[in-house]
Write an enzyme that holds these catalytic residues in place. Structure first.
Site, PDB file in Angstrom:
ATOM      1  N   GLU A 213       0.881  -1.178   0.000  1.00 18.87           N
ATOM      2  CA  GLU A 213       0.000   0.000   0.000  1.00 18.87           C
ATOM      3  C   GLU A 213       0.906   1.213   0.000  1.00 18.87           C
ATOM      4  O   GLU A 213       1.449   1.595   1.039  1.00 18.87           O
ATOM      5  CB  GLU A 213      -0.906  -0.016   1.242  1.00 18.87           C
ATOM      6  CG  GLU A 213      -1.843  -1.219   1.320  1.00 18.87           C
ATOM      7  CD  GLU A 213      -2.964  -1.164   0.291  1.00 18.87           C
ATOM      8  OE1 GLU A 213      -3.217  -0.079  -0.277  1.00 18.87           O
ATOM      9  OE2 GLU A 213      -3.584  -2.203   0.035  1.00 18.87           O
ATOM     10  N   CYS A 247      -2.207   9.329   2.701  1.00 16.89           N
ATOM     11  CA  CYS A 247      -1.760   8.724   1.439  1.00 16.89           C
ATOM     12  C   CYS A 247      -2.677   9.096   0.291  1.00 16.89           C
ATOM     13  O   CYS A 247      -2.233   9.220  -0.844  1.00 16.89           O
ATOM     14  CB  CYS A 247      -1.684   7.215   1.584  1.00 16.89           C
ATOM     15  SG  CYS A 247      -3.220   6.482   2.133  1.00 16.89           S
TER      16      CYS A 247
HETATM   17  P1  NAD Z   1       8.135   4.610   5.101  1.00 17.88           P
HETATM   18  O1  NAD Z   1       8.166   3.868   3.828  1.00 17.88           O
HETATM   19  O2  NAD Z   1       9.256   5.516   5.425  1.00 17.88           O
HETATM   20  O3  NAD Z   1       8.010   3.608   6.344  1.00 17.88           O
HETATM   21  C1  NAD Z   1       6.946   2.694   6.516  1.00 17.88           C
HETATM   22  C2  NAD Z   1       7.346   1.574   7.437  1.00 17.88           C
HETATM   23  O4  NAD Z   1       8.411   0.852   6.849  1.00 17.88           O
HETATM   24  C3  NAD Z   1       7.837   1.949   8.836  1.00 17.88           C
HETATM   25  O5  NAD Z   1       7.238   1.088   9.782  1.00 17.88           O
HETATM   26  C4  NAD Z   1       9.317   1.673   8.801  1.00 17.88           C
HETATM   27  O6  NAD Z   1       9.797   1.192  10.022  1.00 17.88           O
HETATM   28  C5  NAD Z   1       9.409   0.567   7.796  1.00 17.88           C
HETATM   29  N1  NAD Z   1      10.684   0.523   7.081  1.00 17.88           N
HETATM   30  C6  NAD Z   1      11.542   1.518   6.826  1.00 17.88           C
HETATM   31  N2  NAD Z   1      12.596   1.074   6.118  1.00 17.88           N
HETATM   32  C7  NAD Z   1      12.380  -0.242   5.904  1.00 17.88           C
HETATM   33  C8  NAD Z   1      13.078  -1.271   5.220  1.00 17.88           C
HETATM   34  N3  NAD Z   1      14.223  -1.017   4.593  1.00 17.88           N
HETATM   35  N4  NAD Z   1      12.551  -2.505   5.193  1.00 17.88           N
HETATM   36  C9  NAD Z   1      11.387  -2.778   5.800  1.00 17.88           C
HETATM   37  N5  NAD Z   1      10.660  -1.842   6.453  1.00 17.88           N
HETATM   38  C10 NAD Z   1      11.156  -0.595   6.504  1.00 17.88           C
HETATM   39  O7  NAD Z   1       6.748   5.378   5.050  1.00 17.88           O
HETATM   40  P2  NAD Z   1       6.199   6.461   6.058  1.00 17.88           P
HETATM   41  O8  NAD Z   1       7.018   7.713   5.934  1.00 17.88           O
HETATM   42  O9  NAD Z   1       5.997   5.866   7.392  1.00 17.88           O
HETATM   43  O10 NAD Z   1       4.736   6.720   5.432  1.00 17.88           O
HETATM   44  C11 NAD Z   1       4.524   7.631   4.415  1.00 17.88           C
HETATM   45  C12 NAD Z   1       4.291   6.951   3.084  1.00 17.88           C
HETATM   46  O11 NAD Z   1       3.322   5.947   3.217  1.00 17.88           O
HETATM   47  C13 NAD Z   1       3.745   7.889   2.038  1.00 17.88           C
HETATM   48  O12 NAD Z   1       4.391   7.633   0.802  1.00 17.88           O
HETATM   49  C14 NAD Z   1       2.269   7.520   1.943  1.00 17.88           C
HETATM   50  O13 NAD Z   1       1.664   7.820   0.732  1.00 17.88           O
HETATM   51  C15 NAD Z   1       2.330   6.071   2.199  1.00 17.88           C
HETATM   52  N6  NAD Z   1       1.057   5.587   2.703  1.00 17.88           N
HETATM   53  C16 NAD Z   1       0.304   4.746   1.938  1.00 17.88           C
HETATM   54  C17 NAD Z   1      -0.927   4.308   2.410  1.00 17.88           C
HETATM   55  C18 NAD Z   1      -1.791   3.384   1.622  1.00 17.88           C
HETATM   56  O14 NAD Z   1      -2.726   2.838   2.186  1.00 17.88           O
HETATM   57  N7  NAD Z   1      -1.530   3.158   0.351  1.00 17.88           N
HETATM   58  C19 NAD Z   1      -1.371   4.711   3.660  1.00 17.88           C
HETATM   59  C20 NAD Z   1      -0.575   5.560   4.420  1.00 17.88           C
HETATM   60  C21 NAD Z   1       0.647   5.978   3.931  1.00 17.88           C
END
Ligand code: NAD
Length: 468
Positions: A213, A247
């Site tokens: 997502e 998002c």
């Molecule tokens: P992010 O990708 O920085 O982090 C998300 C999660 O991934 C965190 O729990 C983090 O600990 C983990 N993570 C970080 N590096 C990782 C790695 N190398 N391997 C595995 N896990 C890792 O995202 P964010 O800043 O927390 O959220 C913002 C983003 O999420 C935006 O791009 C937004 O559009 C998207 N988003 C999408 C939805 C959806 O339903 N499609 C919903 C909310 C947010």
């Protein structure tokens, strides 16, 4: 959490899933009821923890945008579980009659959920609801940017759930990476497209299927027939909730060229009405971290330096950890604002000469998570829907498609892979297991060699009849 601790927790769930098989509908309902009780009991504490993590997060937003959809999805799953679990009868080809074929919806086993910080409660527990309804065991990894929330969720879950059914793992990026390397039966990741790629790469090592997502730039297209003020009100609502850190927030707006200034002013008016002041206003959420505040300020400054007009909420000076609602008129399309997902309370407004030009602009860019179309004309609506693919659509509003329990939610291409919510979520986290019961007479297998004699005659007749 240490890697050993992580593997132990996973091992516990994995072993239990293989030993105990599919839980009954009653057991699943009990698990969902326990989750509902947990959320209801702790909802105020969750709101306080998220407020602390954000620096400022409106309690109303947590209630309306996280707790409410979660409770609705729990109720929806409990109400429909019996029907979703029912075997699905399938047709059998004439050649194999008389016999029966059906699909059993089986739990996959252990589902991992990696959640982001922006809606930490909904995006940790939303996929969990669907995965538990499908009879799985679930491990959750909250974001390291919401430590207060993560600690509270871990404690609350440990109090109510057997860790072999549901457990929460907290830790930094290294823990998240180790988590994504566990041999889950399915891994749900909600977050950025960049990290989504890394998660999919890690999951590939175990052939773990993923639901991603992700984000992207979700456009709002205002057609010439639609009242400007109404569109402005709706887009302002969707953009400034959670200070734009949603998002599916409208990322930028496309409006008829002559109306750019009027539209931007109408959006700002609406923001002023919704949030008369910013700094100490508990209704207006903060931006999660310094890094994100710097990123947003730099993107706006770069657009301004390139000649774009910027309209800002008058309380811009009293920001604290907040960024003021801002409108950027016709920013350069190759600048930061139009190249990356904004994820903050900044709305670029771009003028178009013809609707076709606006739709071509959208179609030429990566497929977004959401698309918003504003029109009262059926033909224009069809043109908007037909112009380019997006994960989902809300017409004449913003974001509300996500709140429909009976619609799948997910992205397409760079905005995501796979969808969940409601029945689609149940199916996403189930294996559609094909079962074929030959019955008492196995005609087909009688057609074996040697092919001289009755078997051969029957086989030749079957070939003549079937292959034509
Ligand atoms: P992010 O990708 O920085 O982090 C998300 C999660 O991934 C965190 O729990 C983090 O600990 C983990 N993570 C970080 N590096 C990782 C790695 N190398 N391997 C595995 N896990 C890792 O995202 P964010 O800043 O927390 O959220 C913002 C983003 O999420 C935006 O791009 C937004 O559009 C998207 N988003 C999408 C939805 C959806 O339903 N499609 C919903 C909310 C947010």
């Amino acid at each position: 959490m240490t890697h050993d601790g992580l593997s132990d927790r996973f091992g516990l769930q994995h072993a239990a899933s293989r030993a105990e098989g599919a839980p009954s509908a009653q057991v699943r309902r009990e698990r969902l009821a326990a989750l509902k009780a947990l959320v209801l009991e702790r909802r105020e504490a969750f709101a306080r923890a998220i407020d602390a993590d954000f620096g400022a997060r409106s309690a109303m937003e947590t209630g309306l945008l996280e707790v409410t959809p979660l409770i609705r999805s729990l109720d929806h799953a409990r109400a429909h579980l019996g029907r979703w679990m029912r075997d699905e009868r399938r047709r059998v080809d004439l050649m194999f009659q008389p016999s029966r074929a059906w699909i059993r919806h089986e739990p996959l086993g252990v589902v991992g959920v990696i959640a982001p910080w922006n809606y930490p409660l909904l995006l940790a527990l939303g996929p969990t609801v669907d995965a538990l309804a499908a009879g799985n065991r679930v491990m959750i990894k909250p974001s390291e940017l919401t430590p207060a929330f993560g600690a509270l969720l871990e404690a609350a879950v440990a109090e109510r759930f057997d860790p072999a059914v549901l457990n929460v793992v907290n830790g930094g990026v290294e823990t998240a990476q180790a988590f994504s390397r566990l041999a889950f039966d399915h891994l749900v990741f909600t977050g950025s497209t960049r990290v989504g790629r890394e998660v999919m790469r890690a999951a590939a090592e175990n052939l773990t299927p993923v639901t991603l997502e992700l984000g992207g730039k979700s456009p709002a297209v205002v057609a010439p027939d639609y009242p400007l003020d109404k569109a402005a009100q709706s887009i302002s609502f969707g953009k400034f909730l959670n200070a734009g850190q949603t998002c599916i927030a409208p990322d930028y707006a496309l409006v008829p060229a002559g109306q750019v200034q009027a539209f931007a002013e109408a959006v700002l008016d609406q923001a002023r009405r919704a949030y008369p002041r910013l700094g100490d206003n508990p209704d207006y959420s903060g931006v999660i971290s310094d890094r994100h505040r710097v990123r947003l300020r730099e993107a706006v400054a770069a657009a301004r330096a390139a000649g774009a007009v910027v309209l800002e909420h008058p309380d811009a000076a009293a920001e604290g950890g907040k960024i003021a609602p801002s409108l950027v008129l016709n920013p350069p399309t190759d600048g930061l604002l139009m190249q990356e997902e904004i994820f903050g309370p900044v709305l670029p407004v771009i003028g178009y000469e013809t609707l076709d030009q606006a739709l071509a602009f959208v179609a030429a860019r990566p497929r977004p998570l959401a698309l918003y179309g504003f029109t009262n004309q059926a033909r224009t609506r069809d043109r908007i829907l037909g112009a380019g693919l997006s994960g989902g659509v809300t017409l004449n509003g913003t974001m509300l498609h996500i709140a429909q329990n009976d619609l799948p939610f997910g992205g397409v291409g760079p905005s995501g892979l796979g969808a969940y919510h409601g029945h689609e979520g149940f199916k996403r986290f189930s294996h559609a297991r094909a079962v074929y019961d030959v019955g008492p007479v196995n005609v087909f297998e009688r057609l074996g060699p040697p092919w001289d004699g009755a078997a051969g005659r029957l086989a030749r007749a079957a070939l003549r009849f079937m292959v034509r």
